[in-house]
Motif scaffolding. Structure first.
Motif, short mmCIF file in Angstrom:
data_model
loop_
_atom_site.label_atom_id
_atom_site.label_comp_id
_atom_site.label_asym_id
_atom_site.label_seq_id
_atom_site.Cartn_x
_atom_site.Cartn_y
_atom_site.Cartn_z
N GLU A 288 -7.97 -20.75 56.38
CA GLU A 288 -8.32 -21.92 55.58
C GLU A 288 -7.26 -22.29 54.53
N GLY A 289 -6.16 -21.56 54.53
CA GLY A 289 -5.16 -21.80 53.48
C GLY A 289 -4.07 -22.76 53.91
N LEU A 290 -3.00 -22.76 53.15
CA LEU A 290 -1.90 -23.69 53.41
C LEU A 290 -1.16 -23.30 54.69
N ILE A 291 -0.60 -24.32 55.33
CA ILE A 291 0.31 -24.08 56.45
C ILE A 291 1.71 -24.29 55.89
N TRP B 200 -0.68 -27.59 66.19
CA TRP B 200 0.67 -27.58 65.62
C TRP B 200 1.69 -27.91 66.71
N ARG C 21 -6.19 -28.43 60.95
CA ARG C 21 -6.93 -27.28 61.49
C ARG C 21 -8.42 -27.54 61.36
#
Ligand code: FES
Lengths: 121, 406
Positions: free
Chosen positions: A52-55, A32, A17
């Protein structure tokens, strides 16, 4: 309507990202499974950097035919990005807040121009 | 660099972490809402004391326990075997990324790591003064060896005062009391009262000693005389019998963080402790707010029928409850905001509620959780965010904004 450069496709691997800014717009762009998605990087909870966090693949219960609980697994198809402040999860394909799909992040149109990715703001 | 395990066997490498950057949106909120114009005091925040465990153990006086703890802390399993501890998944599998990434965050050179990291988030949130508490030690009241709780509490408090509170005036604490030993707790209050940054004393609620026991009365009397607050800090214990019925951390957290404070408050009020110590300032920390209307309604209703069991009371239980102070986090935001508005009215929030972030724990609250409430006037917002705490703790900040807010 302005178009904001995000990245060259070759430099934006699948599963990654980018965060771009343009004026008051702070936007998370996800690559994705061959598709690009863009959302406001502003969590609907307390305003955290939601993009901005985990996928993470969605966690699912495995329920047997007799309705017994057999365990848990990660979904093969549903994927969320998770706000790093407190864990609100958003559907990467729609920007909907997964535990309450009435809530949804503002989405932006992603434009591909040759080998370059832009978002329209 | 850390290599985080993700879903379906994917991994993510992270090179660096800076909580100031992670909190950039908080700093933006501070600027937009004009936090530079009034003090924000955070009554409940945390650090991770095991990061400094080697230093803390240097302050331990019992040579045998010190050596045991030093050895336990020397391998790969930091502190395991010393601190009672918790099964629990606060980080939600790393989704709350500051948990797994904290270990690669760098402090400023020459500044104690706790001071550096604490100031960083305080500035981002716009917090001028923070009351700092430990994290794993919130469960130390469960230690089966009372002498271990006592030894660790002395070492931690000495270390905290000398190494952290001395270095930064914006960080204060209500010191941990080893409440399973009333005599040692009493001595601790005597020893640390009046030291720089000691704003009061704190009892971790997860423990199995009733707060109305006679052995505690001289501690309450001493703290009342000192004029500083006594706080009860909530926690959870998944090994509690009733909690072992639950299979998810969310369940244990949702109920556990309220449960022990409910028990202690019930004992506190129905045994007439507020009548015995009318000037003692009591703060209940980290149980949110929704439990309070329940407690007030439940106890008032039963008291009117069974007052003979509670001869120490001179007014309704709920009236004592609304004389006490509460920290705001984790403030439940209901779908129907009129419930929250009613809760604020019920607990006299404008004079009794104190903002708390609980940062960096997973369910921290920003000042905007209070500042953005539509039913509060500006004065009430400012009082809850800081004004009430300035009075309660007699903070001498003379209207200065200490946080670096744009
Ligand atoms: S701000 Fe995103 S989960 Fe709270």
């Amino acid at each position: 309507m302005a178009e904001v450069f995000v990245a060259r496709v070759a430099e934006f691997p699948d599963g990654d990202r980018r965060i771009v800014e343009h004026g008051a717009h702070n936007i998370g762009v996800f690559h994705w499974q061959g598709q690009f998605y863009a959302y406001a990087n502003m969590c609907l909870h307390q305003g955290g950097p939601a993009c901005e966090g985990l996928i993470m693949h969605k966690v699912e219960d495995v329920i047997g035919p007799d309705k017994t609980w057999l365990g848990q697994k990660f979904s093969d198809t549903e994927v969320n990005f998770v706000c790093p402040w407190h864990g609100y999860e958003y559907d990467i394909k729609t920007g909907e807040c997964v535990p309450d799909r009435r809530l949804r992040l503002k989405s932006y149109k992603v434009v591909r121009r040759g080998e370059e990715i832009y978002v329209a703001v | 660099m850390v290599d985080l395990p993700l879903s379906n066997d994917r991994r993510m490498k992270v090179e660096e972490f800076d909580s100031g950057k992670m909190l950039a949106h908080a700093a933006r909120q501070a600027k937009d809402r004009g936090y530079k114009n009034f003090p924000i005091i955070d009554i409940d925040s945390h650090h991770y004391e095991l990061e400094s465990f080697d230093q803390i153990l240097e302050y331990m006086t019992d040579p045998v326990m010190k050596q045991l703890a030093q050895m336990a802390n020397s391998g790969n399993s930091k502190g395991v075997g010393v601190m009672p501890g918790g099964v629990g998944y606060q980080d939600m599998g790393g989704r709350v990324t500051r948990y797994p990434l904290r270990r690669i965050e760098k402090g400023e050179p020459g500044v104690h790591r706790d001071v550096s990291l604490t100031r960083r988030w305080m500035d981002a949130l716009g917090v001028d003064i923070a009351v700092l508490f430990p994290s794993p030690m919130l469960q130390l009241g469960l230690h089966p060896q009372v002498e271990a709780e006592v030894a660790l509490a002395w070492a931690y408090n000495r270390w905290l005062c000398e190494r952290v509170l001395q270095e930064e005036s914006r960080i204060v604490s209500m010191l941990y009391l080893p409440f399973n030993d009333p005599e040692e707790s009493y001595k601790m209050v005597k020893e640390f009262a009046g030291k720089k940054g000691v704003a009061g004393f704190m009892v971790t609620s997860v423990r199995y000693k009733p707060v109305h026991h006679n052995s505690y009365m001289k501690i309450y009397a001493l703290i009342e005389e000192l004029g500083v607050p006594l706080a009860f800090h909530a926690g959870y214990n998944w090994n509690e019998n009733s909690m072992t019925l639950m299979n998810k951390f969310i369940s244990v957290h949702a109920l556990g963080f309220v449960w022990y404070n409910m028990v202690h408050m019930t004992n506190w009020v129905l045994n007439g402790i507020p009548e015995r110590f009318p000037k003692l300032k009591v703060i209940w920390i980290e149980s949110g707010l929704a439990w309070l209307p329940f407690m007030i309604q439940r106890l008032d209703n039963e008291y009117l029928m069974r007052s003979s069991e509670c001869p120490g009371l001179k007014k309704l239980p709920g009236e004592y409850i609304t004389d006490m102070f509460y920290t705001s986090q984790p403030m439940e935001i209901p779908r129907d905001m009129s419930l929250l508005e009613a809760t604020f009215k019920c607990i006299k929030a404008e004079t009794q509620l104190l903002y708390s972030s609980d940062y960096p724990h997973w369910d921290f609250d920003l000042p905007s959780t209070i500042y953005d409430l539509p039913f509060l006037k500006e004065k009430a917002k400012r009082d809850i965010l800081g004004g009430t705490a300035v009075k309660l703790f007699k903070l001498n900040i003379n209207g200065q904004k200490l946080a670096k807010v744009a």
